[in-house]
Design a protein around this motif. Structure first.
Motif, PDB file in Angstrom:
ATOM      1  N   ALA A  20      28.888 -34.065  21.829  1.00 42.68           N
ATOM      2  CA  ALA A  20      29.743 -34.111  20.643  1.00 42.68           C
ATOM      3  C   ALA A  20      28.912 -33.950  19.373  1.00 42.68           C
ATOM      4  N   GLU A  21      27.760 -34.600  19.315  1.00 35.27           N
ATOM      5  CA  GLU A  21      26.891 -34.496  18.140  1.00 35.27           C
ATOM      6  C   GLU A  21      26.318 -33.095  18.004  1.00 35.27           C
ATOM      7  N   THR A  22      25.983 -32.471  19.134  1.00 39.88           N
ATOM      8  CA  THR A  22      25.470 -31.099  19.102  1.00 39.88           C
ATOM      9  C   THR A  22      26.548 -30.138  18.622  1.00 39.88           C
ATOM     10  N   GLY A  23      27.779 -30.334  19.098  1.00 42.51           N
ATOM     11  CA  GLY A  23      28.879 -29.510  18.621  1.00 42.51           C
ATOM     12  C   GLY A  23      29.086 -29.665  17.127  1.00 42.51           C
ATOM     13  N   HIS A  24      28.958 -30.873  16.636  1.00 45.73           N
ATOM     14  CA  HIS A  24      29.088 -31.131  15.198  1.00 45.73           C
ATOM     15  C   HIS A  24      27.986 -30.413  14.434  1.00 45.73           C
ATOM     16  N   VAL A  34      35.898 -43.689  12.871  1.00 43.60           N
ATOM     17  CA  VAL A  34      35.067 -43.044  11.862  1.00 43.60           C
ATOM     18  C   VAL A  34      34.282 -41.884  12.475  1.00 43.60           C
ATOM     19  N   ALA A  35      33.735 -42.094  13.658  1.00 47.79           N
ATOM     20  CA  ALA A  35      32.957 -41.040  14.316  1.00 47.79           C
ATOM     21  C   ALA A  35      33.828 -39.836  14.635  1.00 47.79           C
ATOM     22  N   TYR A  36      35.086 -40.074  15.000  1.00 51.61           N
ATOM     23  CA  TYR A  36      35.980 -38.949  15.294  1.00 51.61           C
ATOM     24  C   TYR A  36      36.388 -38.231  14.005  1.00 51.61           C
ATOM     25  N   LEU A  37      36.604 -38.968  12.931  1.00 55.07           N
ATOM     26  CA  LEU A  37      36.914 -38.320  11.652  1.00 55.07           C
ATOM     27  C   LEU A  37      35.766 -37.421  11.211  1.00 55.07           C
ATOM     28  N   ARG A  38      34.529 -37.857  11.450  1.00 51.01           N
ATOM     29  CA  ARG A  38      33.384 -37.024  11.078  1.00 51.01           C
ATOM     30  C   ARG A  38      33.348 -35.755  11.928  1.00 51.01           C
ATOM     31  N   LEU A  39      33.638 -35.872  13.221  1.00 48.83           N
ATOM     32  CA  LEU A  39      33.704 -34.695  14.083  1.00 48.83           C
ATOM     33  C   LEU A  39      34.773 -33.727  13.577  1.00 48.83           C
ATOM     34  N   THR A  40      35.931 -34.255  13.198  1.00 48.29           N
ATOM     35  CA  THR A  40      37.012 -33.426  12.675  1.00 48.29           C
ATOM     36  C   THR A  40      36.610 -32.771  11.360  1.00 48.29           C
TER      37      THR A  40
END
Length: 299
Positions: free
Chosen positions: A80-84, A185-191
């Protein structure tokens, strides 16, 4: 509020990786940075220190997939972090925020929601965590103090992130609020990485950062995660304690929209959900709160 840049994210992640994490010796010398130095990260990723510095400062143009993957490897990023990281790298250096059309759930999502009946609580969420639809048991489980018909009205449409950080009743409902808050919060950052020009999303993040010190603190951490499964430990005002798993079903036609389904983890929790379902059935015939506006997708 401006959303995150590639350079800011790289620095945040760089600060979290110590030389020991990547097998570097420091020989006891004093360090002025909490994590890796720029030149250390550059060397480990196989790029020049000058190029990496320009990349972090937003002056290097577009980074290749190979460079980004190498940096992700050194920074020990998960998928997920790499995708971001890749999403941020694809952003134009100058982008103007735009206001998307209001989101509407796809009819197939609504059909699936209706097929669950009222024995299984479920909620349909938009990309920013707005409630697009819910069945009555889902409404009673996560937000019984909110008007069931609120998703009809765009001005009153419930926002789960907003409720989570600004509504005391929602906070009191969740015994594991701290854990779930980090996930939100982590999902909002991904979005935000996926949709860097979404003005509605930027406004939501800015509002929460201004009004909630907890949100601001968690946002500053820079965590990224995809929110697909997890556990909610509830102290429900009507049925008492319940240990509930949530799982997200995604739809190919509307990948931003999530059908979130809640299932019990033990016998006591199953009894609590059954009681909630029975109370809903006693109140009126089952139905689904749907938007009455014309159907279209917010892409």
């Amino acid at each position: 509020m401006e959303l995150e840049s590639l350079g800011a994210y790289l620095k945040n992640r760089r600060d979290r990786v110590t030389p020991t994490d990547v097998g570097l010796r420091t020989y006891g010398t004093a360090r002025r940075v909490p994590g890796l130095r720029r030149e250390e990260l550059a060397q480990l990723a196989g790029v020049s220190a000058g190029y990496y510095t320009r990349l972090e400062q937003g002056q290097a143009g577009t980074a290749s997939q190979q460079v980004l993957d190498a940096l992700a490897g050194v920074l020990q990023l998960d998928p997920a972090e790499t995708g971001h990281l890749h999403n941020l790298a694809r952003q134009p250096t100058t982008s103007r925020l735009v206001r998307p059309r209001p989101e509407r759930p796809h009819r197939r999502v609504l059909t699936l929601l209706a097929s669950l009946g009222e024995t299984t609580p479920a909620v349909v969420l938009g990309r920013r965590g707005d409630v697009l639809a819910w069945n009555r048991t889902g409404h009673a489980l996560v937000a019984e103090h909110v008007d069931f018909d609120a998703p009809h009205d765009l001005a009153r449409r419930p926002s789960i992130p907003r409720m989570f950080f600004l509504d005391p009743l929602t906070r009191d409902l969740h015994c594991n609020w701290d854990e779930l808050a980090r996930t939100h919060v982590a999902y909002l950052r991904l979005t935000a990485g996926r949709y860097p020009t979404d003005a509605r999303l930027a406004e939501l993040i800015g509002e929460l950062a201004m009004r909630s010190s907890d949100f601001a603190r968690l946002w500053a951490k820079g965590d990224v995660a995809d929110c697909t499964v997890g556990t909610m430990r509830l102290q429900h005002p009507t049925v008492g304690g319940a240990d509930v798993d949530y799982q997200v079903w995604l739809q190919p036609e509307s990948p931003d929209h999530r059908l979130e389904v809640y299932t019990p983890n033990d016998t006591a929790s199953a009894d609590a959900l059954r009681l909630l379902s029975d109370q809903v059935a006693d109140q009126q015939e089952p139905e689904v709160a749907l938007s009455k506006a014309p159907q279209h997708l917010d892409r």
